[in-house]
Scaffold this active site. Structure first.
Site, PDB file in Angstrom:
ATOM      1  N   TYR A 150       0.914  -1.232   0.133  1.00 32.34           N
ATOM      2  CA  TYR A 150      -0.080  -0.044   0.271  1.00 32.34           C
ATOM      3  C   TYR A 150       1.079   1.442  -0.088  1.00 32.34           C
ATOM      4  O   TYR A 150       0.769   2.140  -0.741  1.00 32.34           O
ATOM      5  CB  TYR A 150      -1.017  -0.031   1.225  1.00 32.34           C
ATOM      6  N   LYS A 154       1.352   3.969  -3.197  1.00 24.51           N
ATOM      7  CA  LYS A 154       0.958   5.241  -2.882  1.00 24.51           C
ATOM      8  C   LYS A 154       1.963   6.352  -3.068  1.00 24.51           C
ATOM      9  O   LYS A 154       1.838   7.349  -3.441  1.00 24.51           O
ATOM     10  CB  LYS A 154       0.247   5.471  -1.509  1.00 24.51           C
ATOM     11  N   THR A 185     -15.566   6.695   6.808  1.00 25.92           N
ATOM     12  CA  THR A 185     -16.460   5.734   5.874  1.00 25.92           C
ATOM     13  C   THR A 185     -17.263   4.650   6.788  1.00 25.92           C
ATOM     14  O   THR A 185     -16.812   4.075   7.897  1.00 25.92           O
ATOM     15  CB  THR A 185     -15.738   5.246   4.853  1.00 25.92           C
ATOM     16  N   THR A 193     -15.121  -2.121  14.604  1.00 25.33           N
ATOM     17  CA  THR A 193     -13.886  -1.401  14.163  1.00 25.33           C
ATOM     18  C   THR A 193     -14.042   0.234  14.793  1.00 25.33           C
ATOM     19  O   THR A 193     -12.919   0.875  15.159  1.00 25.33           O
ATOM     20  CB  THR A 193     -13.489  -1.231  12.788  1.00 25.33           C
TER      21      THR A 193
END
Length: 244
Positions: A150, A154, A185, A193
């Site tokens: 990731y 990025k 989100t 979470t």
């Protein structure tokens, strides 16, 4: 006048999450928007909700043929494209030792190669439009370390943005990257979470996670003519995380 009046935009990964938020914002600001995603059911539903100025096209962002089709369909429906938001991406939380070559190549294809393919496909359409704005969604992990795969991709998005900005400047095409931090989100704010996210938020200088609209406002700024002298730059929306 709406800030995107007369603009034709393509937003990838737009069926849900941040991509959907960007699409909703763009429609409100007067743009005609092509939403792309692999999730056909959610993408079609969102396009129907957004109305006649929205069109959904199923797309695999790692396919050059799919990119050619998306641009052709966008032009047929709305005319030459002058905004591209490369939003589609995936994350993976594994160590180097746990990550397989197949997994690594998949995240590179989706997060990095797709951005290259998107920019390559859209430039001729933007030339026909007389210029445009490409907004590449990176991450705060395009500036500081995070998970393997990731983080790498990025950072690559950040580099591609700068290279493309210099190459495309004489076409009147601007290219910038957006670097979000932790965003509230539905996926990360689920019951299992939410507590962990709220605890992490106390390590953010602004002491909270971002709302989706706060990132969409930055993307809107870069898509609009308000940012007409900005190109090849990073725009950070992380509540101060990378400033520490």
């Amino acid at each position: 006048m709406a800030r995107l009046e007369g603009k034709v935009a393509i937003i990838t990964g737009a069926a849900q999450g941040m991509g959907a938020a960007h699409a909703q914002k763009f429609i409100k600001e007067g743009a005609k928007v092509v939403l792309t995603d692999l999730n056909e059911e959610k993408g079609q539903a969102l396009a129907a909700e957004l109305g006649e100025n929205a069109l959904f096209i199923k797309q695999n962002v790692t396919s050059e043929a799919d990119w050619a089709n998306v641009v052709a369909e966008a032009e047929a429906a709305f005319g030459p494209v002058n905004v591209l938001v490369n939003n589609a991406g995936i994350t993976m939380a594994k160590s180097i030792l746990q990550t397989t070559e197949e997994e690594y190549r998949r995240i590179v294809d989706i997060n990095q190669v797709s951005v290259f393919l998107g920019m390559k496909a859209i430039i001729p359409s933007m030339q026909k439009a007389g210029g445009g704005s490409i907004v590449n969604i990176s991450s705060m992990n395009g500036l500081v370390a995070g998970a393997i795969g990731y983080t790498d991709t990025k950072f690559a998005v950040r580099g591609m943005t700068k290279a493309a900005a210099i190459e495309c400047a004489h076409y009147g095409i601007r290219v910038n990257s957006v670097h979000p931090g932790v965003i509230a989100t539905p996926m990360i704010m689920q019951e299992d979470t939410k507590a962990a996210v709220e605890a992490f938020a106390q390590h953010i200088p602004l002491k909270r996670v971002a709302e989706s609209e706060e990132v969409s406002n930055m993307v809107l700024f870069l898509a609009s003519d308000d940012s007409s002298y900005s190109t090849g730059s990073e725009f950070v929306v992380d509540g101060g995380m990378t400033a520490q």
